[in-house]
Design a protein around this motif. Structure first.
Motif, short mmCIF file in Angstrom:
data_model
loop_
_atom_site.label_atom_id
_atom_site.label_comp_id
_atom_site.label_asym_id
_atom_site.label_seq_id
_atom_site.Cartn_x
_atom_site.Cartn_y
_atom_site.Cartn_z
N ASP A 50 0.81 -1.22 0.00
CA ASP A 50 0.00 0.00 0.00
C ASP A 50 0.84 1.27 0.00
O ASP A 50 0.30 2.37 0.01
N GLN A 51 2.16 1.12 0.02
CA GLN A 51 3.04 2.28 0.12
C GLN A 51 3.32 2.88 -1.25
O GLN A 51 3.92 2.23 -2.11
N PRO A 52 2.89 4.13 -1.52
CA PRO A 52 3.18 4.76 -2.82
C PRO A 52 4.61 5.30 -2.86
O PRO A 52 5.13 5.81 -1.86
N CYS A 53 5.20 5.18 -4.03
CA CYS A 53 6.53 5.72 -4.30
C CYS A 53 6.43 6.54 -5.59
O CYS A 53 6.06 5.99 -6.64
N PRO A 54 6.75 7.83 -5.56
CA PRO A 54 6.51 8.68 -6.73
C PRO A 54 7.46 8.37 -7.89
O PRO A 54 8.66 8.15 -7.70
N VAL A 55 6.88 8.36 -9.09
CA VAL A 55 7.69 8.32 -10.31
C VAL A 55 8.35 9.68 -10.47
O VAL A 55 7.69 10.73 -10.35
N VAL A 56 9.65 9.69 -10.73
CA VAL A 56 10.39 10.94 -10.87
C VAL A 56 11.14 10.94 -12.20
O VAL A 56 11.47 9.89 -12.75
#
Length: 344
Positions: free
Chosen positions: A279-285
């Motif tokens: 459930d942990q979001p990680c941003p696309v950069v």
């Protein structure tokens, strides 16, 4: 595994069909054109046939051939493009039903396959496919005398429930088909949601089966897992990717994953989306490139082996909105490099 993993949940697909079917007393078919919106026409059609679907729709006669081979002789397979030049053998040999669109197609079909089933498309205002009202008036008696399997049209603005075009096309369809005994069909996913007045005898959902809007209650059908190739440390002020598009504002850990716009994850998506570990979001950069995407995993307790970019938290329509397009395009763009699996 060095390539991204595309998983198609056939249980969710079947559930979406049941949910849409429950909204109508009409027969509910299924649109499986464009390789079932990129998800694999043969396994998708088999799953839907097991659920009870008896009418399938494809864009071209060539698309109907593999579906007929896996489904056997019983289900009906309609061809939206009608009877094109060169289609006669395919239509006859694989028992495909062309939806005739123009006077020339009507004549071609009656000359080449006079005893073969057919349907008719009518243009009720979309100005894309179908007989114009004047052509239908001229051909109506001759066509109806041969008992068409279906008379259909298509809504231009069904995903906008309050658009006046919906009522206009509904009335046009009623005017053009009043008094006929042939089965009628007007709606796809969006039109089903407009209510029973639009349903007639057969509904033909497409994108809603595959988890897309405008069927907001759809279960997600597709997940994409991206393998991590490398995780690197980036200092404050350092940039990531083409064009120096992203600059680190804190000491960061950046995961580079194996996927990109060659896999249907469009370059235009850019920032504003995430990949997930649970459930942990990680941003696309940074910018999405042809084969690689960079993702900020600084807030994870440890380096991940893979990240999920498409799931119940982030849908095809979320990706589409970020790219300035629609969910249909995301689905049908998912490329051939994915390793594919089906949840049955």
């Amino acid at each position: 595994m060095s390539t991204a993993r595309l998983s198609i949940n056939l249980l969710a697909l079947a559930s979406n069909w049941r949910a849409l079917s429950s909204l109508s007393s009409a027969e509910t078919g299924a649109v499986v054109k464009a390789d079932a919106y990129g998800l694999g026409a043969e396994p998708v059609a088999l799953a839907l046939a097991e659920e009870g679907v008896r009418s399938f729709f494809v864009a071209a006669a060539e698309e109907g051939v593999p579906i007929r081979k896996v489904l056997g002789p019983e289900p009906r397979i309609f061809v939206f493009s009608g009877h094109m030049d060169g289609d006669t053998d395919l239509l006859r040999d694989h028992d495909l039903i062309p939806l005739l669109n123009a006077p020339q197609q009507v004549q071609r079909h009656f000359d080449a396959l006079p005893d073969h089933p057919f349907g008719i498309q009518l243009d009720t205002g979309m100005n894309r496919l179908g007989l114009e009202p004047s052509d239908w008036s001229a051909l109506r008696s001759a066509v109806l005398a041969r008992n068409p399997a279906l008379v259909m049209s298509h809504l231009a603005c069904a995903d906008e429930p309050d658009h006046p075009m919906n009522r206009q096309q509904l009335q046009s369809f009623k005017d053009m088909t009043g008094g006929i005994s042939a089965p009628r069909s007007l709606v796809a996913t969006g039109g089903i949601l407009l209510g029973p007045e639009y349903h007639f005898d057969l509904c033909r959902p497409g994108v809603g089966l595959y988890g897309g809007l405008p069927f907001a209650a759809a279960k997600p059908v597709v997940t994409i897992d991206l393998p991590v190739i490398q995780v690197r440390h980036v200092d404050v002020g350092e940039t990531v990717g083409y064009g120096n598009a992203w600059t680190a504002r804190r000491p960061s850990r950046i995961a580079t994953v194996a996927a990109g716009y060659a896999d249907g994850l469009h370059r235009a998506i850019g920032g504003g989306i995430d990949a997930f570990v649970g459930d942990q979001p990680c941003p696309v950069v940074g910018r999405i490139s042809m084969d690689l995407i960079t993702i900020d995993v600084t807030d994870l307790p440890q380096d991940p082996e893979r990240l999920r970019i498409l799931n119940g938290h982030q849908t095809v329509d979320d990706l589409a909105e970020a790219a300035g397009t629609i969910g249909y395009e995301i689905l049908t763009s998912l490329g051939s490099r994915y390793s594919r699996g089906y949840v049955e």
